[in-house]
Design a protein around this motif. Structure first.
Motif, PDB file in Angstrom:
ATOM      1  N   UNK A  84      10.940   1.883 -19.160  1.00 44.62           N
ATOM      2  CA  UNK A  84      11.821   0.761 -19.479  1.00 44.62           C
ATOM      3  C   UNK A  84      11.202  -0.550 -19.015  1.00 44.62           C
ATOM      4  N   UNK A  85      11.483  -1.624 -19.761  1.00 48.46           N
ATOM      5  CA  UNK A  85      10.883  -2.920 -19.444  1.00 48.46           C
ATOM      6  C   UNK A  85      11.222  -3.394 -18.037  1.00 48.46           C
ATOM      7  N   UNK A  86      12.467  -3.119 -17.572  1.00 49.93           N
ATOM      8  CA  UNK A  86      12.884  -3.541 -16.234  1.00 49.93           C
ATOM      9  C   UNK A  86      12.016  -2.904 -15.155  1.00 49.93           C
ATOM     10  N   UNK A  87      11.466  -1.727 -15.445  1.00 47.52           N
ATOM     11  CA  UNK A  87      10.583  -1.061 -14.489  1.00 47.52           C
ATOM     12  C   UNK A  87       9.131  -1.421 -14.757  1.00 47.52           C
ATOM     13  N   UNK A  88       8.818  -1.711 -16.039  1.00 49.62           N
ATOM     14  CA  UNK A  88       7.420  -1.942 -16.423  1.00 49.62           C
ATOM     15  C   UNK A  88       6.886  -3.250 -15.850  1.00 49.62           C
ATOM     16  N   UNK A  89       7.678  -4.327 -15.911  1.00 45.54           N
ATOM     17  CA  UNK A  89       7.156  -5.633 -15.478  1.00 45.54           C
ATOM     18  C   UNK A  89       6.763  -5.648 -14.015  1.00 45.54           C
ATOM     19  N   UNK A  90       7.657  -5.197 -13.086  1.00 45.90           N
ATOM     20  CA  UNK A  90       7.195  -5.178 -11.699  1.00 45.90           C
ATOM     21  C   UNK A  90       5.970  -4.267 -11.489  1.00 45.90           C
ATOM     22  N   UNK A  91       5.877  -3.191 -12.294  1.00 48.19           N
ATOM     23  CA  UNK A  91       4.725  -2.298 -12.154  1.00 48.19           C
ATOM     24  C   UNK A  91       3.447  -3.014 -12.567  1.00 48.19           C
ATOM     25  N   UNK A  92       3.499  -3.738 -13.705  1.00 51.89           N
ATOM     26  CA  UNK A  92       2.315  -4.478 -14.153  1.00 51.89           C
ATOM     27  C   UNK A  92       1.922  -5.533 -13.120  1.00 51.89           C
ATOM     28  N   UNK A  93       2.942  -6.189 -12.531  1.00 52.02           N
ATOM     29  CA  UNK A  93       2.642  -7.204 -11.517  1.00 52.02           C
ATOM     30  C   UNK A  93       2.015  -6.565 -10.278  1.00 52.02           C
ATOM     31  N   UNK A  94       2.502  -5.377  -9.895  1.00 52.30           N
ATOM     32  CA  UNK A  94       1.928  -4.731  -8.712  1.00 52.30           C
ATOM     33  C   UNK A  94       0.502  -4.255  -8.990  1.00 52.30           C
ATOM     34  N   UNK A  95       0.218  -3.891 -10.253  1.00 52.81           N
ATOM     35  CA  UNK A  95      -1.160  -3.528 -10.600  1.00 52.81           C
ATOM     36  C   UNK A  95      -2.062  -4.750 -10.453  1.00 52.81           C
ATOM     37  N   UNK A  96      -1.576  -5.908 -10.914  1.00 54.76           N
ATOM     38  CA  UNK A  96      -2.342  -7.147 -10.731  1.00 54.76           C
ATOM     39  C   UNK A  96      -2.520  -7.451  -9.246  1.00 54.76           C
ATOM     40  N   UNK A  97      -1.428  -7.269  -8.461  1.00 53.81           N
ATOM     41  CA  UNK A  97      -1.490  -7.564  -7.031  1.00 53.81           C
ATOM     42  C   UNK A  97      -2.536  -6.695  -6.336  1.00 53.81           C
ATOM     43  N   UNK A  98      -2.553  -5.393  -6.660  1.00 52.70           N
ATOM     44  CA  UNK A  98      -3.527  -4.505  -6.019  1.00 52.70           C
ATOM     45  C   UNK A  98      -4.952  -4.841  -6.462  1.00 52.70           C
ATOM     46  N   UNK A  99      -5.113  -5.327  -7.713  1.00 58.54           N
ATOM     47  CA  UNK A  99      -6.445  -5.766  -8.148  1.00 58.54           C
ATOM     48  C   UNK A  99      -6.910  -6.924  -7.272  1.00 58.54           C
ATOM     49  N   UNK A 100      -5.988  -7.864  -7.002  1.00 58.62           N
ATOM     50  CA  UNK A 100      -6.356  -9.027  -6.198  1.00 58.62           C
ATOM     51  C   UNK A 100      -6.627  -8.623  -4.749  1.00 58.62           C
TER      52      UNK A 100
END
Lengths: 69, 256
Positions: free
Chosen positions: B198-214
């Motif tokens: 679901x989008x409500x779960x997907x967006x924070x997940x995508x952001x956390x993937x970006x965060x871990x990349x950084x």
């Protein structure tokens, strides 16, 4: 907000122990690696100072050997 | 076309570049990490099957993705070090390996903690879990080889060869959930078609993937800077960076 109050947030629908221990462990690992890296930086500074002092000592000794006939 | 890249073969030039980049990476890593984790922990809806236990996904999945991403980066550096003999690239192997190992450890540990309530077991010797554990051992092996030789160049060469050979493990990890019958669920985002979340779960997940990349990039930059200073510690530029004034050859002039 997915939780009604703080207590529900900590409780995590019965999975609190699992969720919070997973987050705590992850942060511990990242914090340890960060601290180790910063500590290495400090150690490098000490190493550079030691190297310089040794070079200065050697230069001084060479100078004394040249000056004494 | 690639001429602008040439000066960065010199450690001094790439050290300056990394120093300029570091604060930006560090700040954005902390900010995105805080936002994505608070979002995932407190604001994303609970899963209809797993309840709130699924919130471990916001560290488990990004850590697992970048444990493999870091390995791929390390293997590219190893190839550059072997083929073009760029010393900075061989130092990057030593800089990346501990960060990748940390990401792998996070993925394994959070996976175990998630597995206990959902699968009823901390660990299962199935394809996904075992291949990820092998990734951890590959990182440890690369590090051990790197530092196992008195001659640092020989160590870097051996570590580079192991890093390149180990790349074969990456597709095995990724496709293990399709090739074998495993406990681990299949791909959710990295598959063809729409993500099955679901989008409500997907967006924070995508952001956390970006965060871990950084976070991964920040740690690698910090460690690579240290490696550069350590290997160039006899050079004036490194001594100046470490706060030691390089000795001017005054004493030698006096003796003449």
């Amino acid at each position: 907000m997915a939780f009604s109050d703080w207590q529900a947030f900590i409780h995590m629908g019965g999975y609190g122990l699992y969720v919070w221990s997973a987050f705590a462990l992850s942060f511990l690992i990242l914090a340890l690696l960060t601290c180790y890296t910063l500590w290495t930086q400090r150690r490098l500074k000490r190493l550079a100072t030691q190297l310089q002092q040794r070079q200065q000592r050697l230069a001084k000794r060479r100078q004394q050997e040249v000056n004494t006939p | 076309m690639w001429r602008w890249l040439h000066p960065y073969a010199k450690a001094e030039a790439s050290y300056r570049l990394l120093s300029r980049l570091l604060p930006w990476f560090a700040c954005s890593a902390v900010v995105t990490l805080l936002i994505s984790l608070v979002w995932g922990l407190a604001f994303a809806p609970a899963d209809y099957q797993q309840g709130d236990s699924y919130r471990i996904i916001y560290i488990h999945v990004p850590a697992a993705i970048w444990s493999m991403g870091a390995y791929f980066g390390m293997a590219i550096m190893a190839l550059i070090a072997l083929v073009w003999q760029i010393r900075t690239a061989s130092w990057a192997i030593a800089a990346i390996a501990p960060v990748g190992a940390a990401m792998t450890a996070i993925a394994l540990l959070t996976g175990a903690i998630w597995g206990k309530p959902m699968w009823g077991t901390w660990w299962e010797w199935d394809a996904r879990l075992t291949s990820e554990l092998i990734l951890f051992f590959l990182y440890v092996g690369v590090l051990a080889l790197y530092f196992a030789f008195d001659d640092q160049k020989a160590g870097a060469k051996a570590a580079a060869i192991l890093a390149i050979v180990g790349v074969i493990n990456l597709p095995i990890i990724h496709f293990s959930v399709e090739w074998w019958n495993t406990l681990h669920q299949g791909a959710t985002i990295t598959k063809f078609g729409r993500p099955s979340i679901a989008n409500d779960m997907l967006w924070p997940l995508l952001l956390s993937i970006l965060a871990f990349a950084l976070v991964t990039a920040t740690l690698i930059i910090m460690r690579l800077r240290n490696e550069m200073l350590f290997n160039e510690i006899h050079r004036p530029w490194a001594q100046a960076e470490l706060g030691v004034n390089p000795p001017v050859a005054v004493s030698q002039q006096e003796t003449r």
